[in-house]
Design a protein around this motif. Structure first.
Motif, PDB file in Angstrom:
ATOM      1  N   LYS A 214      48.377  64.494  33.404  1.00  0.00           N
ATOM      2  CA  LYS A 214      48.809  65.918  32.118  1.00  0.00           C
ATOM      3  C   LYS A 214      48.550  66.107  30.931  1.00  0.00           C
ATOM      4  CE  LYS A 214      53.905  64.936  31.352  1.00  0.00           C
ATOM      5  NZ  LYS A 214      54.501  64.602  30.960  1.00  0.00           N
ATOM      6  N   ASN A 215      47.901  64.347  30.453  1.00  0.00           N
ATOM      7  CA  ASN A 215      47.617  65.201  29.256  1.00  0.00           C
ATOM      8  C   ASN A 215      45.992  64.693  28.669  1.00  0.00           C
ATOM      9  OD1 ASN A 215      49.966  65.136  28.072  1.00  0.00           O
ATOM     10  ND2 ASN A 215      51.035  63.066  27.907  1.00  0.00           N
ATOM     11  N   VAL A 216      45.567  65.260  29.804  1.00  0.00           N
ATOM     12  CA  VAL A 216      44.131  64.889  29.917  1.00  0.00           C
ATOM     13  C   VAL A 216      43.486  66.379  30.083  1.00  0.00           C
ATOM     14  CG1 VAL A 216      41.987  64.175  30.659  1.00  0.00           C
ATOM     15  CG2 VAL A 216      43.692  63.173  30.629  1.00  0.00           C
ATOM     16  N   ASN A 217      42.845  67.349  28.955  1.00  0.00           N
ATOM     17  CA  ASN A 217      42.532  68.375  29.554  1.00  0.00           C
ATOM     18  C   ASN A 217      40.927  68.468  29.720  1.00  0.00           C
ATOM     19  OD1 ASN A 217      41.780  71.036  29.277  1.00  0.00           O
ATOM     20  ND2 ASN A 217      43.083  71.184  27.816  1.00  0.00           N
ATOM     21  N   MET A 218      40.693  68.946  31.166  1.00  0.00           N
ATOM     22  CA  MET A 218      39.465  68.168  31.646  1.00  0.00           C
ATOM     23  C   MET A 218      38.265  69.553  31.573  1.00  0.00           C
ATOM     24  SD  MET A 218      38.816  65.450  32.451  1.00  0.00           S
ATOM     25  CE  MET A 218      37.155  65.613  33.638  1.00  0.00           C
ATOM     26  N   LYS A 219      39.513  70.693  31.093  1.00  0.00           N
ATOM     27  CA  LYS A 219      38.922  71.869  30.633  1.00  0.00           C
ATOM     28  C   LYS A 219      37.887  72.022  29.090  1.00  0.00           C
ATOM     29  CE  LYS A 219      39.231  77.131  30.724  1.00  0.00           C
ATOM     30  NZ  LYS A 219      39.655  77.711  30.936  1.00  0.00           N
ATOM     31  N   GLN A 220      39.147  71.664  28.387  1.00  0.00           N
ATOM     32  CA  GLN A 220      37.942  71.760  27.238  1.00  0.00           C
ATOM     33  C   GLN A 220      38.249  70.233  26.525  1.00  0.00           C
ATOM     34  OE1 GLN A 220      40.832  73.549  24.144  1.00  0.00           O
ATOM     35  NE2 GLN A 220      42.308  74.055  25.939  1.00  0.00           N
ATOM     36  N   ARG A 221      37.844  69.728  27.620  1.00  0.00           N
ATOM     37  CA  ARG A 221      37.222  68.101  27.546  1.00  0.00           C
ATOM     38  C   ARG A 221      37.884  67.448  26.611  1.00  0.00           C
ATOM     39  NH1 ARG A 221      31.970  68.518  26.572  1.00  0.00           N
ATOM     40  NH2 ARG A 221      31.917  70.849  25.783  1.00  0.00           N
ATOM     41  N   PHE A 222      38.980  67.177  26.468  1.00  0.00           N
ATOM     42  CA  PHE A 222      39.517  66.230  25.689  1.00  0.00           C
ATOM     43  C   PHE A 222      41.040  65.464  25.535  1.00  0.00           C
ATOM     44  CE2 PHE A 222      42.275  70.193  24.358  1.00  0.00           C
ATOM     45  CZ  PHE A 222      43.308  69.827  24.857  1.00  0.00           C
ATOM     46  N   ILE A 223      41.839  64.277  25.441  1.00  0.00           N
ATOM     47  CA  ILE A 223      42.760  63.580  25.591  1.00  0.00           C
ATOM     48  C   ILE A 223      43.765  64.090  24.635  1.00  0.00           C
ATOM     49  CG2 ILE A 223      41.149  62.167  27.093  1.00  0.00           C
ATOM     50  CD1 ILE A 223      41.854  59.918  25.070  1.00  0.00           C
ATOM     51  N   ARG A 224      45.301  64.195  25.054  1.00  0.00           N
ATOM     52  CA  ARG A 224      46.731  63.995  23.886  1.00  0.00           C
ATOM     53  C   ARG A 224      47.134  63.092  24.244  1.00  0.00           C
ATOM     54  NH1 ARG A 224      48.340  68.091  20.996  1.00  0.00           N
ATOM     55  NH2 ARG A 224      47.084  69.785  22.360  1.00  0.00           N
ATOM     56  N   ILE A 225      47.195  62.369  23.116  1.00  0.00           N
ATOM     57  CA  ILE A 225      47.800  60.731  23.130  1.00  0.00           C
ATOM     58  C   ILE A 225      49.340  61.483  22.757  1.00  0.00           C
ATOM     59  CG2 ILE A 225      48.067  58.611  22.025  1.00  0.00           C
ATOM     60  CD1 ILE A 225      45.869  58.727  23.536  1.00  0.00           C
ATOM     61  N   ALA A 226      50.549  61.444  23.274  1.00  0.00           N
ATOM     62  CA  ALA A 226      51.963  61.604  23.773  1.00  0.00           C
ATOM     63  C   ALA A 226      52.765  60.113  23.126  1.00  0.00           C
ATOM     64  CB  ALA A 226      51.890  62.255  24.709  1.00  0.00           C
ATOM     65  N   LYS A 227      52.423  59.209  23.260  1.00  0.00           N
ATOM     66  CA  LYS A 227      52.726  58.472  23.072  1.00  0.00           C
ATOM     67  C   LYS A 227      52.307  57.272  22.435  1.00  0.00           C
ATOM     68  CE  LYS A 227      55.991  58.194  27.196  1.00  0.00           C
ATOM     69  NZ  LYS A 227      56.954  58.064  28.364  1.00  0.00           N
ATOM     70  N   SER A 228      52.963  57.335  21.128  1.00  0.00           N
ATOM     71  CA  SER A 228      51.862  55.704  20.111  1.00  0.00           C
ATOM     72  C   SER A 228      52.987  54.654  19.789  1.00  0.00           C
ATOM     73  CB  SER A 228      51.034  56.348  19.417  1.00  0.00           C
ATOM     74  OG  SER A 228      50.408  55.392  19.127  1.00  0.00           O
ATOM     75  N   LYS A 229      52.265  54.080  18.752  1.00  0.00           N
ATOM     76  CA  LYS A 229      53.118  53.638  17.872  1.00  0.00           C
ATOM     77  C   LYS A 229      53.611  53.838  16.651  1.00  0.00           C
ATOM     78  CE  LYS A 229      51.383  49.546  15.975  1.00  0.00           C
ATOM     79  NZ  LYS A 229      50.249  48.304  15.669  1.00  0.00           N
ATOM     80  N   THR A 230      52.700  54.523  16.441  1.00  0.00           N
ATOM     81  CA  THR A 230      52.992  55.615  14.571  1.00  0.00           C
ATOM     82  C   THR A 230      52.863  56.773  15.259  1.00  0.00           C
ATOM     83  OG1 THR A 230      50.414  55.584  14.034  1.00  0.00           O
ATOM     84  CG2 THR A 230      51.573  53.536  13.251  1.00  0.00           C
ATOM     85  N   GLU A 231      53.765  57.762  13.967  1.00  0.00           N
ATOM     86  CA  GLU A 231      53.826  58.920  14.128  1.00  0.00           C
ATOM     87  C   GLU A 231      52.204  59.542  14.087  1.00  0.00           C
ATOM     88  OE1 GLU A 231      55.983  61.550  14.781  1.00  0.00           O
ATOM     89  OE2 GLU A 231      57.194  59.824  15.356  1.00  0.00           O
ATOM     90  N   ALA A 232      51.025  58.884  13.516  1.00  0.00           N
ATOM     91  CA  ALA A 232      49.791  59.387  12.859  1.00  0.00           C
ATOM     92  C   ALA A 232      49.343  59.062  14.724  1.00  0.00           C
ATOM     93  CB  ALA A 232      49.360  58.211  11.865  1.00  0.00           C
TER      94      ALA A 232
END
Length: 344
Positions: A214-232
């Motif tokens: 659900k966090n992969v946008n194939m139309k606009q061709r980007f991935i969204r990192i929604a869970k990470s070890k840091t806020e950045a």
């Protein structure tokens, strides 16, 4: 000391239960199960909260232990930071286990020397890494801040704790262009696509394994990192044209996560290493590389290509510059795309 009337009872229930500890109270002369828990400590915390809620007072003389504070702090911390990666949560629990000698001590009675003794034991006797010591110190700091906020204790000893010097056991290596080319030549082999995705996105391996479709946008061709070890680390990364076919194939496969096995089950880090990464590295004679070397490789290649520093930081999820700006405009996406396409 005997518990007061109405405080309830914790009982270890029979059978092979996932939540074996039951909290029961007497209602009209009969004991009724109110809730069940995985650990006795969680049950005790619920018991104390239940008594406070129904009788408007705390158990006389009760002192919150290190263990109880941990189980109070962790849910509150996760509620405050819902995007934390599973690896970060695991590191909290692992650091907590290293503090086993403190578990049953009242938190307010623990002093600097007690904490430093824990650090020294895991650093010099158990020979654990600087990173492990740093994670224990970080946990102590987070729990102490929570204790201050809840008025359980006033002192945070974490900033006084010495953890020694950081001496990397294994410096990160850059994966050579020759090895990358060999990966492309065997790109159809099992798991090779995941390594190339790492090499053309710069994501942490934990971020990739927790990436939901659900966090992969194939139309606009980007991935969204929604869970990470840091806020950045919460960021978007354009999909490089070279790995777009791999992403598309993974999106069409079974499972809710991008990286899954044939049955649609996601990988944890251990299974990913043994079933995919290690086998792939043997094929290119690269067994000395680790998944994190892909991030080091991406950073090095972008530097060598003269990438824009802010764009590089955003892609890698490093703090600094304007990386904390969470608004991605068409212009900023274009800049990120130009940066990622410097990877050849």
């Amino acid at each position: 000391m005997r518990n007061p009337n109405g405080y309830g009872t914790i009982k270890l229930m029979g059978g092979n239960r996932r939540r074996p500890y039951g909290f029961l109270v007497s209602i009209n002369g009969k004991q009724r199960l109110i809730e069940s828990f995985e650990t006795a400590v969680e049950a005790k915390i619920y018991q104390a909260n239940y008594y406070l809620e129904h009788h408007h007072k705390r158990l006389p003389g009760h002192k919150i232990t290190f263990e109880e504070l941990f189980y109070r702090w962790l849910p509150a911390h996760l509620q405050e930071h819902p995007s934390l990666a599973k690896t970060t949560i695991y590191s909290y629990k692992n650091a907590f286990r290293h503090c086993e000698m403190l578990h049953h001590k009242p938190f307010a009675d623990i002093k600097y020397a007690d904490y430093q003794d824990i650090i020294d034991r895991i650093r010099y006797k158990q020979k654990l890494s600087y990173s492990s010591c740093k994670k224990v110190r970080s946990l102590i700091s987070l729990m102490s801040k929570y204790a201050q906020k809840m008025e359980y204790h006033k002192t945070n000893y974490a900033e006084l704790l010495g953890i020694g010097q950081n001496k990397p056991v294994r410096p990160h290596k850059t994966i050579s262009r020759q090895k990358i080319n060999r990966l492309w030549r065997i790109a159809d082999a099992s798991g090779i696509d995941t390594i190339l995705i790492l090499l053309y996105t710069g994501v942490r391996v934990g971020e990739l394994l927790e990436l939901e479709k659900k966090n992969v946008n194939m139309k606009q061709r980007f991935i969204r990192i929604a869970k990470s070890k840091t806020e950045a680390g919460l960021r978007i990364i354009p999909i490089h044209p070279l790995i777009l076919p791999f992403i598309a194939a993974r999106m069409a496969a079974a499972g809710t996560y991008l990286i899954c096995d044939n049955a649609g089950h996601p990988y944890d880090y251990s299974r990913y290493r043994s079933e995919l990464w290690d086998k792939a590295m043997k094929k290119i004679n690269g067994s000395h590389y680790t998944p994190h070397d892909t991030r080091h490789t991406v950073a090095t290649l972008l530097d060598d290509a003269g990438a824009n520093e802010n764009a590089k930081r955003r892609i890698l999820g490093h703090a600094g510059g304007d990386v904390t700006d969470r608004v991605y405009t068409h212009k900023s996406l274009h800049q990120l795309r130009k940066c990622i396409q410097l990877l050849r």
